[in-house]
Each structure stands twice: as C-alpha cells, then as structure tokens.
Design a protein around this motif. Structure first.
Motif, PDB file in Angstrom:
ATOM      1  N   ALA A 192       3.663  -7.037   3.381  1.00 41.10           N
ATOM      2  CA  ALA A 192       2.241  -7.229   3.687  1.00 41.10           C
ATOM      3  C   ALA A 192       1.751  -8.517   3.031  1.00 41.10           C
ATOM      4  CB  ALA A 192       1.442  -6.035   3.160  1.00 41.10           C
TER       5      ALA A 192
ATOM      6  N   THR B 254       0.191  -5.590   8.212  1.00 42.64           N
ATOM      7  CA  THR B 254       1.198  -4.698   7.635  1.00 42.64           C
ATOM      8  C   THR B 254       0.650  -4.082   6.345  1.00 42.64           C
ATOM      9  OG1 THR B 254       2.923  -6.103   8.542  1.00 42.64           O
ATOM     10  CG2 THR B 254       3.585  -4.617   6.775  1.00 42.64           C
ATOM     11  N   ILE B 255       0.896  -2.796   6.201  1.00 48.61           N
ATOM     12  CA  ILE B 255       0.464  -2.081   4.995  1.00 48.61           C
ATOM     13  C   ILE B 255       1.716  -1.673   4.226  1.00 48.61           C
ATOM     14  CG2 ILE B 255      -0.726  -0.037   4.108  1.00 48.61           C
ATOM     15  CD1 ILE B 255      -2.468  -0.148   6.656  1.00 48.61           C
TER      16      ILE B 255
ATOM     17  N   SER C 113      -1.096 -13.483   4.884  1.00 51.90           N
ATOM     18  CA  SER C 113      -1.394 -12.605   6.020  1.00 51.90           C
ATOM     19  C   SER C 113      -1.623 -13.454   7.264  1.00 51.90           C
ATOM     20  CB  SER C 113      -2.664 -11.806   5.703  1.00 51.90           C
ATOM     21  OG  SER C 113      -2.954 -10.937   6.763  1.00 51.90           O
TER      22      SER C 113
ATOM     23  N   ASN D 150       4.889   2.681   3.390  1.00 50.43           N
ATOM     24  CA  ASN D 150       3.612   2.180   2.899  1.00 50.43           C
ATOM     25  C   ASN D 150       2.814   3.324   2.304  1.00 50.43           C
ATOM     26  OD1 ASN D 150       2.151   3.487   5.028  1.00 50.43           O
ATOM     27  ND2 ASN D 150       2.864   1.883   6.396  1.00 50.43           N
ATOM     28  N   SER D 151       1.623   2.973   1.895  1.00 53.26           N
ATOM     29  CA  SER D 151       0.836   3.963   1.170  1.00 53.26           C
ATOM     30  C   SER D 151       0.495   5.173   2.019  1.00 53.26           C
ATOM     31  CB  SER D 151      -0.438   3.303   0.665  1.00 53.26           C
ATOM     32  OG  SER D 151      -1.094   2.668   1.739  1.00 53.26           O
ATOM     33  N   ARG D 152       0.599   5.029   3.335  1.00 51.81           N
ATOM     34  CA  ARG D 152       0.279   6.177   4.180  1.00 51.81           C
ATOM     35  C   ARG D 152       1.496   7.041   4.447  1.00 51.81           C
ATOM     36  NH1 ARG D 152      -2.091   2.718   8.970  1.00 51.81           N
ATOM     37  NH2 ARG D 152       0.057   2.086   8.783  1.00 51.81           N
TER      38      ARG D 152
ATOM     39  N   ARG E 199      -4.422  -6.376  -0.987  1.00 51.78           N
ATOM     40  CA  ARG E 199      -4.761  -4.946  -1.151  1.00 51.78           C
ATOM     41  C   ARG E 199      -3.707  -4.039  -0.512  1.00 51.78           C
ATOM     42  NH1 ARG E 199      -8.817  -3.609   3.638  1.00 51.78           N
ATOM     43  NH2 ARG E 199      -8.239  -5.340   5.003  1.00 51.78           N
ATOM     44  N   PHE E 200      -2.926  -4.566   0.427  1.00 51.02           N
ATOM     45  CA  PHE E 200      -1.910  -3.743   1.091  1.00 51.02           C
ATOM     46  C   PHE E 200      -0.523  -3.899   0.476  1.00 51.02           C
ATOM     47  CE2 PHE E 200      -4.549  -4.150   5.215  1.00 51.02           C
ATOM     48  CZ  PHE E 200      -5.304  -3.031   4.847  1.00 51.02           C
ATOM     49  N   ARG E 201      -0.407  -4.756  -0.564  1.00 55.75           N
ATOM     50  CA  ARG E 201       0.916  -5.009  -1.088  1.00 55.75           C
ATOM     51  C   ARG E 201       1.047  -4.714  -2.583  1.00 55.75           C
ATOM     52  NH1 ARG E 201       2.524  -9.857  -2.918  1.00 55.75           N
ATOM     53  NH2 ARG E 201       4.079 -10.127  -1.287  1.00 55.75           N
TER      54      ARG E 201
END
Ligand SMILES: Nc1nc2c(ncn2[C@@H]2O[C@H](COP(=O)(O)OP(=O)(O)OP(=O)(O)O)[C@@H](O)[C@H]2O)c(=O)[nH]1
Ligand SMILES: [Mg+2]
Length: 236
Positions: free
Chosen positions: A95, A70-71, A47, A14-16, A99-101
């Motif tokens: 996700a 989930t991110i 979601s 994920n983005s992190r 915004r998380f996908r």
C-alpha cells in the motif's frame, strides 16, 4: 528464457483479512511437491503510481479495469522457469498510503529477496519521494546485496511526462539500480513489464547465497540440503 505456467495465485493480507499469517508463511515456504524456490519481491512507491496495475500485468497478463487503493498488501504469485528451474515469483503489492501500510511495514521487508521502487513519470513528487522509500527500505535492514530496480510507470501518457529519462537514469545509477520506463496500461509494454520481474528473478537465481533446499527422500525420510548453483547465463 521464461516459460510461464498457468497456475497464477493471488491473495491478500490486510487489516480486513485474518489470513495474514498464512500468506506471510509463503515467503519462506518450500513447495515440496515440485521443489520450487520462492522469490519474494516487494513493490514500493507512492499511492497511485500503478503498483497494483504493474503486478497485475505481470501475474495476470492484463491491465485491471478498476483498482482501489491497496490496503495492507496484496500478494500475487507467478510460476516461471529460468534455465530449467521452476521458480515461484511471489510479488507483494504494498500500500502506498501511510494509513493503509503502517501496521504492515515490518512484514513487507522481512525476508525480502528483491525490491521494485515505482514512480509515476507524470508526477514529479512521486519521483522525489523515492528518497524516502529508499530510506525506509534501508531502515528495515534490507542489505545492499538485495537487488533493487527502479520503474517509471505510465509512459503511455506521453504528453504529461514530468520526469525526464536522463534524470531518472542518473538517480538509478546513483543508487545502483536498473531503470525501467514502462506502462502497465499499454499492452505493447507487457513484455517490458515482465522483464522487470524476470530480470530480478534471474539475478536471484544467480545468487548462490540464497537458501536452496533440495528435498531428498530416502527410505521414506525427507532430508533438506543446500545445493550449489550453476553460473547463470541470464543476459541481464
Ligand atoms: N495511463 C495509465 N494509468 C495507469 C497506469 N498504471 C496505473 N494506472 C492508473 O493509475 C491509478 C492507480 O493505479 P494503482 O495500480 O491502483 O496504484 P497503486 O500504486 O497500487 O496505488 P496504492 O494501492 O494506493 O498504493 C489507476 O487509476 C490506474 O488505472 C499506466 O501505466 N498508465
Ligand atoms: Mg495498489
């Protein structure tokens, strides 16, 4: 039909996390040591419908006591055996929140072998939104030959059900999908959750078109060849 092996793997992209590339590579990789095919199955839906819990139930055999949105994607693997062939089922837990996908969507659908669409039986909007999820899937070039199933989750909440089974069944039929109504939470439904993924794995195994690379070692050299598949006896 399905013998489980102990080595379940879990990971995240994920983005992190910076390990996106390595996790994505898994989708097309070949485990040379055991000549194992890898089936990439993505889990899609609104979601909070329970995608993470369903994938956790299948790969970890339990209901997680706590989940967070989930991110990006979490990926989990489970080794199974179907008709004598060892297969890795690689589940991509996507996700649901836009915004998380958004930066990941291309990766979800790339080289996907099967799709699981999930809705929450206690939330009609999650069922109505399936149309959008199917459009997204089709819009990313996923062919109709890629097997898809529909899963109505949270059936343990019997007093709160909003989506009647016959409505879901009609929708599933219209989109050429099998319907599973189940609960990631109810331990008695554990086998039913397994059968969602095993059914897809059986169908994928039966598809001769899937690339199968048989590793042969001759005189120290590695040769990759295609191998024809025997007809499947899988009941689903
Ligand atoms: N009663 C019940 N609750 C469930 C079930 N499956 C999931 N939940 C709950 O529903 C909530 C959301 O579950 P998740 O698995 O995180 O949902 P998700 O679809 O992965 O959500 P995103 O990651 O945001 O897309 C959590 O509070 C879970 O405990 C189920 O079968 N029954
Ligand atoms: Mg999730």
């Amino acid at each position: 039909m399905a013998n489980e092996f102990p080595e379940n793997r879990e990971g995240t992209a994920n983005s992190r996390h910076a390990n996106l590339t390595s996790s994505l590579d898994l989708s097309t990789s070949l485990d040379h040591s055991v000549q194992t095919r890898i089936f990439k199955i993505i889990v899609i839906g609104d979601s909070n419908v329970g995608k993470t819990c369903l994938t956790f139930r299948f790969t970890g055999g339990a209901f997680p006591c706590k989940t967070e949105a989930t991110i990006g994607v979490d990926f989990r693997e489970k080794a199974v055996e179907i008709e004598g062939e060892k297969i890795k089922v690689q589940v991509w837990d996507t996700a649901g929140q836009e915004r998380f996908r958004k930066s990941m969507v291309e990766h979800y659908y790339r080289n996907v072998h099967a799709v699981v669409f999930v809705y929450d039986v206690t939330k009609m909007t999650s069922f109505q939104n399936l149309k959008t999820w199917i459009q997204e899937c089709n819009g990313h070039g996923v062919s109709s030959a890629v097997p898809r199933v529909l899963v109505g989750n949270k059936c343990d909440l019997v007093d709160q059900i909003q989506v009647p089974s016959n409505t879901a069944l009609k929708f599933a039929d219209a989109h050429n999908m099998l319907l599973f109504e189940t609960s990631a939470k109810d331990p008695k439904e554990s086998q039913n959750v397994d059968s969602i993924f095993m059914c897809l794995a059986c169908r994928l195994k039966a598809q001769k078109s899937l690339i199968y690379r048989h590793v042969e070692r001759e005189d120290g050299r590695v040769r990759l060849t295609h191998q024809p598949e025997p007809k499947s006896n899988c009941p689903c």
